[in-house]
Scaffold this motif. Sequence first.
Motif, PDB file in Angstrom:
ATOM      1  N   LEU A   1       0.824  -1.210   0.000  1.00 41.94           N
ATOM      2  CA  LEU A   1       0.000   0.000   0.000  1.00 41.94           C
ATOM      3  C   LEU A   1       0.859   1.262   0.000  1.00 41.94           C
ATOM      4  CD1 LEU A   1      -2.894  -0.998   2.384  1.00 41.94           C
ATOM      5  CD2 LEU A   1      -2.924  -0.874  -0.099  1.00 41.94           C
ATOM      6  N   CYS A   2       1.943   1.245   0.757  1.00 44.39           N
ATOM      7  CA  CYS A   2       2.842   2.409   0.767  1.00 44.39           C
ATOM      8  C   CYS A   2       3.496   2.604  -0.595  1.00 44.39           C
ATOM      9  CB  CYS A   2       3.906   2.248   1.838  1.00 44.39           C
ATOM     10  SG  CYS A   2       3.277   2.426   3.506  1.00 44.39           S
TER      11      CYS A   2
ATOM     12  N   LEU B   1       4.145   5.524  -5.548  1.00 40.34           N
ATOM     13  CA  LEU B   1       4.243   5.480  -7.012  1.00 40.34           C
ATOM     14  C   LEU B   1       3.162   6.315  -7.676  1.00 40.34           C
ATOM     15  CD1 LEU B   1       5.167   1.766  -7.747  1.00 40.34           C
ATOM     16  CD2 LEU B   1       6.621   3.785  -7.997  1.00 40.34           C
ATOM     17  N   PHE B   2       1.951   6.254  -7.150  1.00 36.44           N
ATOM     18  CA  PHE B   2       0.871   7.042  -7.728  1.00 36.44           C
ATOM     19  C   PHE B   2       1.225   8.523  -7.695  1.00 36.44           C
ATOM     20  CE2 PHE B   2      -2.946   9.560  -7.558  1.00 36.44           C
ATOM     21  CZ  PHE B   2      -3.659   9.077  -8.638  1.00 36.44           C
ATOM     22  N   PHE B   3       1.692   8.996  -6.549  1.00 35.69           N
ATOM     23  CA  PHE B   3       2.001  10.418  -6.437  1.00 35.69           C
ATOM     24  C   PHE B   3       3.254  10.798  -7.223  1.00 35.69           C
ATOM     25  CE2 PHE B   3      -0.731  10.073  -2.592  1.00 35.69           C
ATOM     26  CZ  PHE B   3      -1.723  10.927  -3.049  1.00 35.69           C
TER      27      PHE B   3
ATOM     28  N   LYS C   1      -1.694  16.144  -6.433  1.00 35.59           N
ATOM     29  CA  LYS C   1      -2.784  17.102  -6.632  1.00 35.59           C
ATOM     30  C   LYS C   1      -3.639  17.059  -5.374  1.00 35.59           C
ATOM     31  CE  LYS C   1      -2.786  16.568 -11.549  1.00 35.59           C
ATOM     32  NZ  LYS C   1      -2.772  15.437 -12.408  1.00 35.59           N
ATOM     33  N   GLU C   2      -3.803  18.204  -4.756  1.00 39.52           N
ATOM     34  CA  GLU C   2      -4.520  18.243  -3.489  1.00 39.52           C
ATOM     35  C   GLU C   2      -5.945  17.714  -3.605  1.00 39.52           C
ATOM     36  OE1 GLU C   2      -4.222  21.819  -1.238  1.00 39.52           O
ATOM     37  OE2 GLU C   2      -2.140  22.110  -1.833  1.00 39.52           O
TER      38      GLU C   2
ATOM     39  N   SER D   1      -6.169   8.330  -0.889  1.00 42.20           N
ATOM     40  CA  SER D   1      -6.001   7.865   0.489  1.00 42.20           C
ATOM     41  C   SER D   1      -7.166   6.983   0.924  1.00 42.20           C
ATOM     42  CB  SER D   1      -5.876   9.048   1.445  1.00 42.20           C
ATOM     43  OG  SER D   1      -4.752   9.813   1.122  1.00 42.20           O
ATOM     44  N   ILE D   2      -8.374   7.368   0.563  1.00 42.57           N
ATOM     45  CA  ILE D   2      -9.552   6.577   0.917  1.00 42.57           C
ATOM     46  C   ILE D   2      -9.525   5.230   0.202  1.00 42.57           C
ATOM     47  CG2 ILE D   2     -12.065   6.436   0.642  1.00 42.57           C
ATOM     48  CD1 ILE D   2     -12.109   9.476   1.258  1.00 42.57           C
ATOM     49  N   ILE D   3      -9.189   5.235  -1.065  1.00 47.12           N
ATOM     50  CA  ILE D   3      -9.130   3.974  -1.824  1.00 47.12           C
ATOM     51  C   ILE D   3      -8.079   3.041  -1.241  1.00 47.12           C
ATOM     52  CG2 ILE D   3      -8.515   2.961  -4.060  1.00 47.12           C
ATOM     53  CD1 ILE D   3      -9.844   5.443  -5.349  1.00 47.12           C
TER      54      ILE D   3
END
Length: 119
Positions: A33-34, A39-41, A47-48, A55-57
């Motif tokens: 998950l980390c 990687l996504f970011f 993007k705020e 985070s919820i997903i």
Amino acid sequence: MSFGDTVLSLGKMDAPIGRLQFFINNVLICFLLCVIGILFFLIFGFKESMAPVISIILGLVGLALSIINYAKRFWDLIGDKKKSIIFSVISIFIAVIPILGGLISLGVWIYLQFSPGEN
């Protein structure tokens, strides 16, 4: 069980697991998950407006994987698949109770980690 089998069985309620596999699954869930979040970011940028959604997903995926992991371990200890699912859901959701829930869930994790089962 190989590393590939371990990763593939994280999301399946296929068989009870022992103490070592429970620990490895916990580490893998946190690590995966980390890494996915980082990687996504890194790929899409921070993007705020998207940060809460991601985070919820990731939180819901982690919650589902943790419930399955706990249920597999409870299954090894009590021998009943349905009861183990109920116990895992209850033990995960007790953690949201302020202070007391954290202590109880820590106690449950210690019990699951160190109690000998069939595996």
